[in-house]
Every structure is written in C-alpha cells, then in structure tokens.
Design a protein around this motif. Structure first.
Motif, PDB file in Angstrom:
ATOM      1  N   VAL A 161      -3.980  -1.195 -25.605  1.00  0.00           N
ATOM      2  CA  VAL A 161      -4.422  -1.311 -26.988  1.00  0.00           C
ATOM      3  C   VAL A 161      -5.598  -2.274 -27.036  1.00  0.00           C
ATOM      4  N   SER A 162      -6.751  -1.780 -27.487  1.00  0.00           N
ATOM      5  CA  SER A 162      -7.910  -2.650 -27.685  1.00  0.00           C
ATOM      6  C   SER A 162      -7.913  -3.255 -29.077  1.00  0.00           C
ATOM      7  N   ALA A 177      -3.962  -5.162 -43.665  1.00  0.00           N
ATOM      8  CA  ALA A 177      -3.511  -4.856 -45.018  1.00  0.00           C
ATOM      9  C   ALA A 177      -3.713  -3.378 -45.279  1.00  0.00           C
ATOM     10  N   ASP A 178      -2.708  -2.735 -45.851  1.00  0.00           N
ATOM     11  CA  ASP A 178      -2.757  -1.318 -46.244  1.00  0.00           C
ATOM     12  C   ASP A 178      -2.854  -0.380 -45.041  1.00  0.00           C
ATOM     13  N   SER A 179      -3.970  -0.400 -44.330  1.00  0.00           N
ATOM     14  CA  SER A 179      -4.097   0.457 -43.156  1.00  0.00           C
ATOM     15  C   SER A 179      -5.082  -0.164 -42.185  1.00  0.00           C
ATOM     16  N   PHE A 180      -5.005   0.265 -40.945  1.00  0.00           N
ATOM     17  CA  PHE A 180      -5.934  -0.225 -39.934  1.00  0.00           C
ATOM     18  C   PHE A 180      -6.110   0.860 -38.884  1.00  0.00           C
ATOM     19  N   THR A 181      -7.173   0.740 -38.100  1.00  0.00           N
ATOM     20  CA  THR A 181      -7.425   1.665 -36.999  1.00  0.00           C
ATOM     21  C   THR A 181      -6.928   1.049 -35.707  1.00  0.00           C
ATOM     22  N   ALA A 182      -5.996   1.723 -35.061  1.00  0.00           N
ATOM     23  CA  ALA A 182      -5.552   1.319 -33.732  1.00  0.00           C
ATOM     24  C   ALA A 182      -6.340   2.129 -32.713  1.00  0.00           C
ATOM     25  N   ALA A 183      -6.709   1.504 -31.599  1.00  0.00           N
ATOM     26  CA  ALA A 183      -7.527   2.185 -30.603  1.00  0.00           C
ATOM     27  C   ALA A 183      -7.255   1.604 -29.224  1.00  0.00           C
ATOM     28  N   GLY A 184      -7.569   2.381 -28.214  1.00  0.00           N
ATOM     29  CA  GLY A 184      -7.391   1.906 -26.843  1.00  0.00           C
ATOM     30  C   GLY A 184      -7.753   3.010 -25.873  1.00  0.00           C
ATOM     31  N   VAL A 185      -7.187   2.942 -24.668  1.00  0.00           N
ATOM     32  CA  VAL A 185      -7.380   3.983 -23.658  1.00  0.00           C
ATOM     33  C   VAL A 185      -6.022   4.348 -23.084  1.00  0.00           C
ATOM     34  N   ALA A 186      -5.905   5.575 -22.586  1.00  0.00           N
ATOM     35  CA  ALA A 186      -4.619   6.017 -22.046  1.00  0.00           C
ATOM     36  C   ALA A 186      -4.814   7.225 -21.142  1.00  0.00           C
ATOM     37  N   SER A 187      -3.845   7.432 -20.275  1.00  0.00           N
ATOM     38  CA  SER A 187      -3.665   8.694 -19.567  1.00  0.00           C
ATOM     39  C   SER A 187      -2.214   9.084 -19.811  1.00  0.00           C
ATOM     40  N   SER A 188      -2.004   9.976 -20.779  1.00  0.00           N
ATOM     41  CA  SER A 188      -0.665  10.303 -21.250  1.00  0.00           C
ATOM     42  C   SER A 188      -0.483  11.805 -21.308  1.00  0.00           C
ATOM     43  N   PHE A 189       0.740  12.257 -21.109  1.00  0.00           N
ATOM     44  CA  PHE A 189       1.063  13.678 -21.044  1.00  0.00           C
ATOM     45  C   PHE A 189       0.464  14.440 -22.227  1.00  0.00           C
ATOM     46  N   GLU A 190      -0.310  15.476 -21.911  1.00  0.00           N
ATOM     47  CA  GLU A 190      -0.973  16.323 -22.892  1.00  0.00           C
ATOM     48  C   GLU A 190      -1.816  15.527 -23.892  1.00  0.00           C
ATOM     49  N   ALA A 191      -2.319  14.359 -23.439  1.00  0.00           N
ATOM     50  CA  ALA A 191      -3.211  13.496 -24.233  1.00  0.00           C
ATOM     51  C   ALA A 191      -2.534  12.926 -25.475  1.00  0.00           C
ATOM     52  N   THR A 192      -1.204  12.982 -25.526  1.00  0.00           N
ATOM     53  CA  THR A 192      -0.462  12.465 -26.679  1.00  0.00           C
ATOM     54  C   THR A 192      -0.121  10.997 -26.466  1.00  0.00           C
ATOM     55  N   VAL A 193      -0.513  10.159 -27.417  1.00  0.00           N
ATOM     56  CA  VAL A 193      -0.241   8.719 -27.344  1.00  0.00           C
ATOM     57  C   VAL A 193       0.618   8.339 -28.556  1.00  0.00           C
ATOM     58  N   PRO A 194       1.939   8.349 -28.410  1.00  0.00           N
ATOM     59  CA  PRO A 194       2.796   7.947 -29.518  1.00  0.00           C
ATOM     60  C   PRO A 194       2.615   6.465 -29.834  1.00  0.00           C
ATOM     61  N   TRP A 195       2.800   6.098 -31.102  1.00  0.00           N
ATOM     62  CA  TRP A 195       2.757   4.692 -31.481  1.00  0.00           C
ATOM     63  C   TRP A 195       3.829   4.410 -32.527  1.00  0.00           C
ATOM     64  N   GLY A 249       9.537   6.525 -17.108  1.00  0.00           N
ATOM     65  CA  GLY A 249       9.628   6.067 -18.486  1.00  0.00           C
ATOM     66  C   GLY A 249       8.247   5.718 -19.004  1.00  0.00           C
ATOM     67  N   PRO A 250       8.115   5.539 -20.316  1.00  0.00           N
ATOM     68  CA  PRO A 250       6.785   5.315 -20.891  1.00  0.00           C
ATOM     69  C   PRO A 250       6.225   3.939 -20.562  1.00  0.00           C
ATOM     70  N   THR A 251       4.925   3.896 -20.369  1.00  0.00           N
ATOM     71  CA  THR A 251       4.196   2.631 -20.323  1.00  0.00           C
ATOM     72  C   THR A 251       3.900   2.219 -21.754  1.00  0.00           C
ATOM     73  N   GLU A 252       4.028   0.932 -22.067  1.00  0.00           N
ATOM     74  CA  GLU A 252       3.783   0.450 -23.422  1.00  0.00           C
ATOM     75  C   GLU A 252       2.802  -0.712 -23.415  1.00  0.00           C
ATOM     76  N   ASP A 253       2.099  -0.858 -24.523  1.00  0.00           N
ATOM     77  CA  ASP A 253       1.315  -2.060 -24.790  1.00  0.00           C
ATOM     78  C   ASP A 253       1.574  -2.417 -26.247  1.00  0.00           C
ATOM     79  N   SER A 254       1.867  -3.668 -26.511  1.00  0.00           N
ATOM     80  CA  SER A 254       2.244  -4.080 -27.863  1.00  0.00           C
ATOM     81  C   SER A 254       1.409  -5.238 -28.341  1.00  0.00           C
ATOM     82  N   LYS A 255       1.225  -5.312 -29.662  1.00  0.00           N
ATOM     83  CA  LYS A 255       0.491  -6.398 -30.294  1.00  0.00           C
ATOM     84  C   LYS A 255       1.256  -6.855 -31.541  1.00  0.00           C
ATOM     85  N   THR A 256       1.417  -8.155 -31.666  1.00  0.00           N
ATOM     86  CA  THR A 256       2.019  -8.724 -32.874  1.00  0.00           C
ATOM     87  C   THR A 256       0.980  -8.733 -33.978  1.00  0.00           C
ATOM     88  N   ILE A 257       1.358  -8.227 -35.158  1.00  0.00           N
ATOM     89  CA  ILE A 257       0.436  -8.198 -36.286  1.00  0.00           C
ATOM     90  C   ILE A 257       1.123  -8.778 -37.513  1.00  0.00           C
TER      91      ILE A 257
END
Length: 303
Positions: A207-208, A217-235, A292-300
């Motif tokens: 997660v960048s 507040a309200d909404s934000f854009t999450a972004a990063g890089v990944a190599s995930s099955f069928e290009a799907t990056v669950p969050w 199992g899934p690789t994860e990256d987390s950020k406290t917000i």
C-alpha cells in the motif's frame, strides 16, 4: 479439480520456485537467480513495475515548495512467503540519497510492521555518479556478514539497491566503496549490486497510500502495487476490534509476471469517527490450501 483450483496449484508451484522463503527474522531460504553482488544488469521486465505508482502523485522524487523530497524507502516485513520488502514513501530534507539511506539503515519506518535488516551504523556519503550510485562506508562494520545469514545479507543489500535506485529513478548499479574510494564488499558481497527481480524480493502486495497514520474523511483513494490472482486486490477496513466494516476490491493493471499498480476509491462516510485499519491483500484462490494471502495494512483515522 475445477479450473480455478488448477490455476491455483500452478501458481503455488511457480511461487515455490521463485520465492525467497523466510528462515528466521532476517532470513530467506532460496538463492536469488539475480543475487545482490551480481555484475549483470537487470532486464527491463524485472524492474519496470517498481517505478512510482501512477496513482500516487507524491511518488516523484522532486523537491516540493517546502524544500522536501519524496523518496521511496524499502523495509522488511513478514509475508506468507517469508521476509520480503515493502516500500514506504517518505518526505525528507536535504540530500535525498543520504536521507533515504539513513531511514533504511536505522529502520525508521512509519509502519510498525516494517523493520530494517541492517545492523547499526551509517554511510559516510551516498551519491549518484554517471555509471553507478556510490555508497561510501564510514568504517569496516558492514564489510563482513556478521550475524546476518547469507540470504539475510542478500535481502539487506536489496533494501539498499531498491531504495537508492528508486531515489535516482534509474536502474544504476550500487557500488560500495571505502573511505579511499576503493570498491569494498557489503556484508561479504563483492562487486556492484544490482536489483533482483521484484517477485523474488518484494511483497506481493503493498500500500502506497494511505500512509500509516493518515487522517481521512468521507472517502479516499487507496493505491499500491500487487501481483495477485486474476489482478484482483481485495481490501478491507477493520475497526479496532478487527471486525470488517467496509470491504471491496481493486483491479490491478496486470498480474503473475510482475507487480502492477492498483487503485481503488474507499468510501468511509458511513463510519463513526475513530481509528481503523485499512488492509489490502492478494486474492487466495486456493481457499487456504496454499501460502495464504499477503497483506499490507495501514492505521488510519476517520474524522
């Protein structure tokens, strides 16, 4: 076996062949096909995916109006494949090479899940020259491997290579020299240091943005890089008790052969103000049968 599980099995076998599995806190178990210390140049395909995320306007490396520069710094973290590198963008004053190297060697990460593999110490200087990025040792403390394993030493060297090449925005080799300018080994690794392929040393998702500790507040854009099955990056957005309160997924620009940028709008307008955790992960088509899934987390903090 259905098609999804057959693909999963193939991916698991491929990952086993490519990954550097962790062997202890600072270790990885497999040999790098392009090890640090190699004098060969990385291919474009093996490194191009690690350029700054197009979705992240802060990933420029250019000084802003306040005189600060945004630099990528690579830290170590745990993944199902073992210890891998995660990228953290940081704003620094002064010379960006020196500042980024200092953050790396001291392990001064914002994210508490990250750390440095480097023992204590500092470089005398770091600068980009025409044919290499030259890092001058302050003493002989880092010339020998010390308590690092062979694989831990290689991954620590990759921390330095990826960080300094990210600052330079160019795939120059990293040359370590002593105070006289003579090439010196780093953790016992001789010769110019080059980047290993991203899928061998980097976490399969990172997660960048948002950065650790961000207020949203309200909404934000999450972004990063990944190599995930069928290009799907669950969050997911999880509350302080770990309950998932918002979820969704991003679609990366590709998958399997390298890391690709992903981005997603995250709507938190329905949440009460407070502290939450944003988590991005790789998709796990094996249903828990593989790594199992690789994860990256950020406290917000949601206002």
């Amino acid at each position: 076996m259905d098609a999804r599980l057959r693909i999963s099995a193939l991916l698991t076998a491929s990952t086993l062949a490519l990954t550097l599995a962790g062997c202890g806190e600072d270790d990885t178990s497999a040999e790098d096909p392009t090890p640090a210390g190699s004098t060969s140049s990385p291919t474009a395909d093996s490194t191009s995916s690690d350029e700054p995320d197009p979705a992240d306007p802060s990933a420029t490396g250019s000084p802003d109006e306040g005189g600060e520069t945004t630099v990528p710094v690579y830290f170590a973290g745990e993944t199902p494949q073992g210890v891998r590198l995660y990228r953290e963008f940081r704003r620094v004053d002064g010379d960006p090479f020196t500042a980024a190297a200092e953050l790396l060697t001291t392990g001064d990460a914002l994210d508490p899940d990250y750390r440095s593999l480097w023992p204590g110490g500092t470089f005398a200087s770091v600068e980009a020259q025409d044919d290499a990025i030259v890092a001058t040792l302050a003493d002989e403390a880092w010339t020998e491997r010390g308590d690092l394993s062979a694989n831990g030493a290689r991954l620590a060297a990759q921390q330095l290579v990826y960080t300094l090449q990210g600052v330079a925005q160019e795939r120059l080799p990293v040359r370590v020299v002593d105070s006289s300018g003579t090439p010196a080994p780093l953790f016992g690794l001789e010769g110019d240091l080059t980047a290993a392929a991203p899928l061998e040393v980097l976490a399969l998702v990172s997660v960048s943005g948002p950065e650790e500790g961000a207020t949203v507040a309200d909404s934000f854009t999450a972004a990063g890089v990944a190599s995930s099955f069928e290009a799907t990056v669950p969050w997911e957005v999880r509350d302080s008790g770990g309950k998932v309160v918002v979820d969704g997924f991003a679609t990366a620009e590709g998958w399997m052969d390298k890391l690709y940028p992903w981005a997603s709008e995250v709507d938190v307008s329905g949440l009460e103000p407070g502290t939450y955790t944003f988590v991005a992960m790789t998709d796990d088509p094996s249903g828990g049968e593989g790594f199992g899934p690789t994860e990256d987390s950020k406290t917000i903090t949601v206002e």
